[in-house]
Design an enzyme around this catalytic site. Structure first.
Site, PDB file in Angstrom:
ATOM      1  N   SER A 150      -7.839  -4.011  -4.838  1.00 31.26           N
ATOM      2  CA  SER A 150      -6.817  -3.120  -5.385  1.00 31.26           C
ATOM      3  C   SER A 150      -6.833  -3.187  -6.919  1.00 31.26           C
ATOM      4  O   SER A 150      -7.868  -2.951  -7.538  1.00 31.26           O
ATOM      5  CB  SER A 150      -5.445  -3.495  -4.805  1.00 31.26           C
ATOM      6  OG  SER A 150      -4.472  -2.543  -5.115  1.00 31.26           O
ATOM      7  N   ASP A 315      -7.018   3.559   4.474  1.00 29.24           N
ATOM      8  CA  ASP A 315      -6.369   3.352   3.177  1.00 29.24           C
ATOM      9  C   ASP A 315      -6.229   4.703   2.486  1.00 29.24           C
ATOM     10  O   ASP A 315      -7.184   5.231   1.943  1.00 29.24           O
ATOM     11  CB  ASP A 315      -7.210   2.395   2.334  1.00 29.24           C
ATOM     12  CG  ASP A 315      -6.572   2.062   0.984  1.00 29.24           C
ATOM     13  OD1 ASP A 315      -5.519   2.638   0.648  1.00 29.24           O
ATOM     14  OD2 ASP A 315      -7.147   1.217   0.264  1.00 29.24           O
ATOM     15  N   HIS A 348      -3.958   0.261   3.138  1.00 23.59           N
ATOM     16  CA  HIS A 348      -4.368  -0.441   1.923  1.00 23.59           C
ATOM     17  C   HIS A 348      -4.251  -1.960   2.079  1.00 23.59           C
ATOM     18  O   HIS A 348      -5.067  -2.713   1.529  1.00 23.59           O
ATOM     19  CB  HIS A 348      -3.522   0.035   0.743  1.00 23.59           C
ATOM     20  CG  HIS A 348      -3.962  -0.511  -0.579  1.00 23.59           C
ATOM     21  ND1 HIS A 348      -5.226  -0.307  -1.083  1.00 23.59           N
ATOM     22  CD2 HIS A 348      -3.307  -1.270  -1.500  1.00 23.59           C
ATOM     23  CE1 HIS A 348      -5.343  -0.899  -2.258  1.00 23.59           C
ATOM     24  NE2 HIS A 348      -4.195  -1.496  -2.536  1.00 23.59           N
ATOM     25  N   ASP A 349      -3.284  -2.417   2.839  1.00 20.57           N
ATOM     26  CA  ASP A 349      -3.085  -3.856   3.027  1.00 20.57           C
ATOM     27  C   ASP A 349      -4.234  -4.530   3.756  1.00 20.57           C
ATOM     28  O   ASP A 349      -4.284  -5.768   3.819  1.00 20.57           O
ATOM     29  CB  ASP A 349      -1.786  -4.109   3.807  1.00 20.57           C
ATOM     30  CG  ASP A 349      -0.595  -4.337   2.889  1.00 20.57           C
ATOM     31  OD1 ASP A 349      -0.783  -4.353   1.659  1.00 20.57           O
ATOM     32  OD2 ASP A 349       0.530  -4.497   3.409  1.00 20.57           O
TER      33      ASP A 349
END
Length: 406
Positions: A150, A315, A348-349
């Site tokens: 990220s 994501d 995204h995690d």
């Protein structure tokens, strides 16, 4: 099994750091942690860059708080994908953070009061400059790899352009060469929640003995929604009701509402509002192609490292398309690139969570880095150089492009 008990360290820097904004930061401190052992020629060091709400505490546990597991402990440690039996791993807390390095909560030497809103806006590039100074102080002239997910991936990418000769490998996970308009919009909504909180007091809430908790709660809730995929949220919560029936009010009816409020409450207890503003602005400003009229190919022209780029199909915040932009720009510059696109359901995690395919891709890449490192050391000591080991990429339910150097 987690890394052994670890402890943070700190280093003070008296020489002012000139920031991209034109401001300077003098007499600042960086907090960091290390894992593993640095070899004799200091060639096995790997820098791990953290994302928005993380810190220097990458792996392991603290002796006085056994529950304080590092944020990437499933990735970094003995026998793990980034194996600390082989590599010397460094985690650095970025300037402006609220986890030890100099930030808004610390005293401004010029006034003796907390910086508050007067802490200068910092950028990804400023963080990399500070990290480079720490590496200098540790005697590390070149990293075996710089890695991040990220916002951490942005820092890794910035390392490859700002200090191309100082890293041999660059690992960019769930990241992007710049934020989309939608991402900037999400960040601004989160910032507005903080800025309009009555307890914010223009950023000087420390003097008032309060915390803009409501603003932080909403900011975290907005952010957290974007970190999860629709499928993941549907599977975990669906339309499940807390009490089994509608309450016909504006409290918590649905399980997802309860979850988001819990996440917001927890975040507001440990994170600093000024830090949140600073870090989301750093996210917004990152765009290495900006000075090249938007041409990412030209922006990455000076890179020298070999790359691993990883994205996750669900994501939607930092989508695979953004990672492919990085890959294509590197291929255009004839760089060696490995790319993995993982079909994980977590949004995204996913870069923080357990996934055997993802972790095996990273593991096999670092196995190749380790083989290369040992090969170079043997060659430097007069041993015959052996052929490089092939990279064994995991392809089960993952799209892998390996060695894209055409």
């Amino acid at each position: 099994m987690s890394t052994a008990i670890v402890a943070p360290q700190s280093m003070q820097f008296a020489t002012p750091l000139k920031l991209q904004s034109g401001a300077s930061l003098a007499d600042y401190t960086l907090v960091y942690e290390t894992y593993g052992t640095l070899n004799a020629d200091k060639s096995n060091a790997v820098l791990v860059c953290h994302a928005l709400n993380a810190s220097h505490h990458v792996a392991g546990r603290y002796a006085d708080d056994p529950k304080s597991v590092g944020w990437w402990d499933n990735m970094v440690g003995p026998g793990k994908s980034l194996d600390t039996n082989k590599f010397f791993v460094i985690g650095v807390n970025n300037l402006g953070s609220c986890f030890g390095s100099t930030g808004p909560m610390h005293s401004d030497p010029a006034t003796g009061k907390p910086y508050g809103a007067n802490f200068p806006v910092v950028t990804v590039e400023d963080w990399v400059q500070a990290q480079a100074r720490l590496a200098d102080a540790l005697g590390i002239t070149q990293f075996a790899a710089v890695m991040g997910g990220s916002l951490g991936g942005m820092q890794a990418l910035a390392w490859s352009t700002l200090y191309p000769e100082r890293l041999r490998h660059c690992v960019v996970i769930a990241s992007t060469p710049k934020l989309s308009a939608q991402n900037i919009a999400f960040n601004d909504v989160a910032r507005q929640a903080i800025l309009t909180d009555p307890d914010f007091h223009g950023g000087d809430y420390y003097a008032h003995g309060v915390v803009p908790k409501n603003g932080l709660r909403v900011a975290r809730m907005v952010g957290h929604i974007t970190y999860l995929s629709d499928d993941d949220m549907a599977e975990k919560f669906g339309r499940d009701l807390r009490s089994g029936s509608y309450q016909f009010g504006f409290g918590v009816d649905f399980e997802i509402e309860s979850y988001l409020r819990y996440q917001g409450d927890k975040f507001s207890e440990y994170f600093d509002a000024n830090t949140y503003l600073l870090i989301t602005k750093a996210l917004d400003y990152f765009d290495p192609a900006a000075e090249f009229d938007g041409d990412l190919n030209r922006a990455l022209e000076k890179t020298q490292a070999e790359f691993l780029v990883v994205s996750f199909m669900t994501d939607w915040r930092f989508s695979p398309e953004r990672s492919r932009e990085i890959v294509q720009a590197l291929v255009s510059n004839k760089r060696r690139v490995s790319y993995a696109e993982i079909d994980a359901p977590h949004g995204h995690d996913a870069f923080l969570l357990e996934d055997e395919r993802y972790q095996n891709v990273v593991r096999e890449y670092y196995n190749r880095v380790w083989h290369e490192l040992n090969n170079n050391l043997k060659n430097a000591h007069g041993h015959k150089k052996t052929p490089a080991a092939p990279s064994a990429h995991v392809a089960t339910q993952a799209s892998i492009i390996a060695g894209a150097n055409a």
